[in-house]
Scaffold this active site. Structure first.
Site, PDB file in Angstrom:
ATOM      1  N   ASP A 173     -15.068 -47.873  31.276  1.00  0.00           N
ATOM      2  CA  ASP A 173     -14.378 -46.824  30.515  1.00  0.00           C
ATOM      3  C   ASP A 173     -13.314 -46.138  31.358  1.00  0.00           C
ATOM      4  O   ASP A 173     -12.545 -45.316  30.838  1.00  0.00           O
ATOM      5  CB  ASP A 173     -15.372 -45.793  29.977  1.00  0.00           C
ATOM      6  CG  ASP A 173     -16.206 -45.152  31.078  1.00  0.00           C
ATOM      7  OD1 ASP A 173     -16.976 -45.877  31.710  1.00  0.00           O
ATOM      8  OD2 ASP A 173     -16.088 -43.929  31.300  1.00  0.00           O
ATOM      9  N   ARG A 179      -1.993 -34.428  31.355  1.00  0.00           N
ATOM     10  CA  ARG A 179      -1.659 -35.710  31.951  1.00  0.00           C
ATOM     11  C   ARG A 179      -0.998 -36.600  30.910  1.00  0.00           C
ATOM     12  O   ARG A 179      -1.239 -36.438  29.710  1.00  0.00           O
ATOM     13  CB  ARG A 179      -2.895 -36.380  32.557  1.00  0.00           C
ATOM     14  CG  ARG A 179      -4.043 -36.612  31.598  1.00  0.00           C
ATOM     15  CD  ARG A 179      -5.255 -37.166  32.333  1.00  0.00           C
ATOM     16  NE  ARG A 179      -6.297 -37.603  31.416  1.00  0.00           N
ATOM     17  CZ  ARG A 179      -7.424 -38.194  31.790  1.00  0.00           C
ATOM     18  NH1 ARG A 179      -7.645 -38.426  33.071  1.00  0.00           N
ATOM     19  NH2 ARG A 179      -8.319 -38.572  30.894  1.00  0.00           N
TER      20      ARG A 179
END
Length: 608
Positions: free
Chosen positions: A367, A293
């Site tokens: 997060d 990614r």
């Protein structure tokens, strides 16, 4: 402490649009304990580079227009020269400019005074195979398609030709890419409203940053490539099931025009991974996989939080990290006299876009919040197949539904408050500025949401009462959110149409409704004053026909489990153009079948 704010400021407005169940209305209270222990002396890192900070310390700021999904538009002129993998122009600003872990082992441990740990991919592979590949992402990196991977035929039944047989070796991490400098990032975060301490990249390893011919910086990351110091008790691996979902949804979100991380390719490792999908003691082997990614940066809110809670001596890291982020990702703010709160506004814009397409992230921990306003970390996501404001696709979230669809805007605000905490502690913003950050979040969200809903209905101006009544009707009848808005453009504003025929264009969405509910819908229909064809064209530009429904992903997963990757590739091709009619692909717009509501399809756990 993060600044205090009255949640009712945004909640009062949102409840009118998405009234949740009473027991879901209050989020968990903020929790941000400070670490009291004394840490060993920190290693030295490069001195802070000079930066001119704008008055409202730029880490919080935004352009009034919607931020682009890529940091810069392609320049005019000749097409860039296509590159082989060996020619990628790597840069390593994150490693070069920020403090790192002096150790390079993968033993699970607390990593102190560092933003990253150098670690190499370690997932075992056995004849890895390329499952799927995104040409448009390859273009972002100036990669030569022939050198780098596959050529897909233009037919519906796609086929692939591998021109470089070692490609899966590179993107499984088995063979290092020339010029890469892999590391795992250190960060912390609030999970379900509770401070969780150090988290970090437990199964994702960044290879470095590639700067393309347009000056855009793209960080490449292999997810599922092995253990890091942040893996805790996990194996650092990923399975084909979750990897297909992440690949498809990230590319689909880009097609929808929603800011997101992207996916270059997906490789099946050839090795099995043990997973207990439902945490019920029934672990089983699944095919292992790795997604490559990319994003301009994978910095998260938690990247700042972790250093702020570790005592005064680590606050310098927060300042250093803020300078780094401004320098590389918000350079337009360095010399601005007045900066707006761009991180907050990008986050607000992002979540408003989610609400517009009926997307529920499922795990909005700090997060999992990007400082660039990108959709990041696709786990148990879901779309509103049946409109339900309290819908959550995450089995872990079921007890309180903190991250349900209706709560996402408020959670975004709560997370922004946690993000301002480290900036305040590091004296980068004061209390008034922190409060202004959150005020701008609320204003930006409502502005964007109202604009989106106005356009979805083909209206010329926002009508709060009309939209509130619509959302109530959708919830009462559990209407498919996507199909309803797409079909709505077919309703004619013709006064001569008999009342009993008004709802015919919506028949496929308004299923099994009685006379009373039909009357409720007929009374809702309103003339917009815009000619039908003009209104239809405008509405179809903002109301997608195709979304990556969970059952579509599962069908592709089931085929891939048997070694057939064609459905994954076909699904990618459809989702790259979600607003187009795409004759012959209508089955991808169908309502979910009965089997789609079984566990593991409509709902998943955090680790899925």
């Amino acid at each position: 402490m993060p600044p205090q704010f009255p949640t009712s400021l945004l909640t009062r407005q949102l409840l009118l649009l998405h009234p949740p169940h009473p027991r879901h209305r209050r989020l968990l209270p903020p929790s941000s304990p400070r670490a009291a222990a004394r840490f060993p002396p920190r290693p030295r890192w490069p001195s802070r580079l000079p930066i001119r900070r704008p008055p409202l310390r730029a880490m919080a700021s935004v352009a009034g227009e919607a931020p682009a999904s890529s940091p810069a538009a392609a320049g005019a002129g000749e097409a860039p020269r296509r590159l082989s993998l060996e020619e990628l122009p790597w840069d390593h600003s994150f490693v070069r400019e920020l403090p790192g872990d002096p150790r390079s082992d993968t033993i699970p441990r607390e990593v102190l005074h560092a933003c990253y740990s150098k670690v190499s991919p370690s997932a075992q592979v056995d004849n890895p195979k390329l499952v799927v590949w995104s040409d448009s992402v390859a273009d972002l990196l100036d990669l030569d398609h022939k050198d780098s991977g596959t050529i897909y035929a233009m037919s519906v039944s796609t086929s692939s030709r591998f021109e470089r047989p070692d490609f899966p070796q590179f993107f499984s991490g088995a063979t290092p890419l020339v010029g890469s400098l892999p590391y795992a990032q250190c960060y912390g975060g609030h999970q379900f409203g509770v401070w969780a301490g150090q988290l970090g990249d437990g199964r994702a390893i960044t290879l470095g940053e590639v700067v393309n011919s347009r000056g855009e910086r793209w960080e490449l990351q292999l997810k599922g490539s092995g253990k890091t110091p942040y893996s805790r008790f996990a194996d650092g691996l990923a399975v084909l099931r979750s990897s297909i979902r992440e690949f498809i949804c990230s590319e689909a979100m880009h097609g929808l025009g929603i800011p997101t991380t992207r996916a270059l390719c997906l490789v099946e490792t050839g090795k099995s991974v043990i997973r207990d999908m439902f945490y019920d003691g029934n672990a089983k082997e699944e095919p292992g996989a790795i997604v490559c990614r990319i994003a301009p940066s994978f910095l998260r809110f938690g990247s700042y939080q972790i250093h702020a809670v570790r005592g005064k001596e680590d606050l310098e890291i927060v300042r250093h990290l803020a300078d780094y982020t401004i320098r590389h990702h918000y350079p337009h703010l360095e010399n601005m006299k007045k900066s707006e709160v761009e991180v907050a506004e990008r986050t607000a814009y992002l979540i408003a876009r989610w609400q517009g397409v009926g997307f529920t992230h499922g795990v909005l921990n700090t997060d999992n919040m990007s400082v660039l306003g990108l959709t990041i970390d696709y786990g148990p996501f879901g779309f509103l197949d049946a409109f339900d404001p309290s819908f959550t696709p995450n089995t872990t979230d079921l007890p309180g539904k903190r991250y349900c669809f209706a709560n996402q805007p408020d959670v975004g605000l709560w997370n922004i408050a946690q993000f301002t905490g480290p900036l305040s502690s590091a004296q980068l913003i004061n209390q008034d500025e922190a409060n202004y950050v959150m005020e701008r979040y609320g204003t930006k969200f409502m502005d964007e949401y109202q604009s989106i809903m106005t356009r979805k209905l083909g209206l010329t101006k926002y009508n709060k009462q009309l939209i509130s009544k619509l959302l109530n009707n959708l919830a009462v009848d559990k209407v498919d959110y996507t199909n309803f808005f797409r079909l709505l453009s077919n309703v004619k504003a013709d006064r001569d149409i008999p009342e009993n025929e008004l709802l015919v264009p919506l028949k496929a969405a308004l299923l099994d409704i009685g006379k009373e509910r039909k009357e409720a819908w007929i009374s809702w229909l309103v003339e917009t004053g815009v000619p039908d064809e003009e209104r239809k064209a405008a509405m179809n530009l903002v109301n997608p026909k195709y979304i990556p429904r969970n059952y579509l992903c599962q069908s592709a997963i089931d085929a891939a489990d048997q070694g057939d990757y064609e459905e994954v590739r076909r699904l990618l091709k459809v989702m790259q153009h979600p607003y187009d009619e795409q004759p012959g692909m209508e089955k991808y717009a169908r309502l979910p079948p009965a089997w789609a509501y079984r566990p593991g399809v409509c709902m998943l756990s955090c680790s899925s």
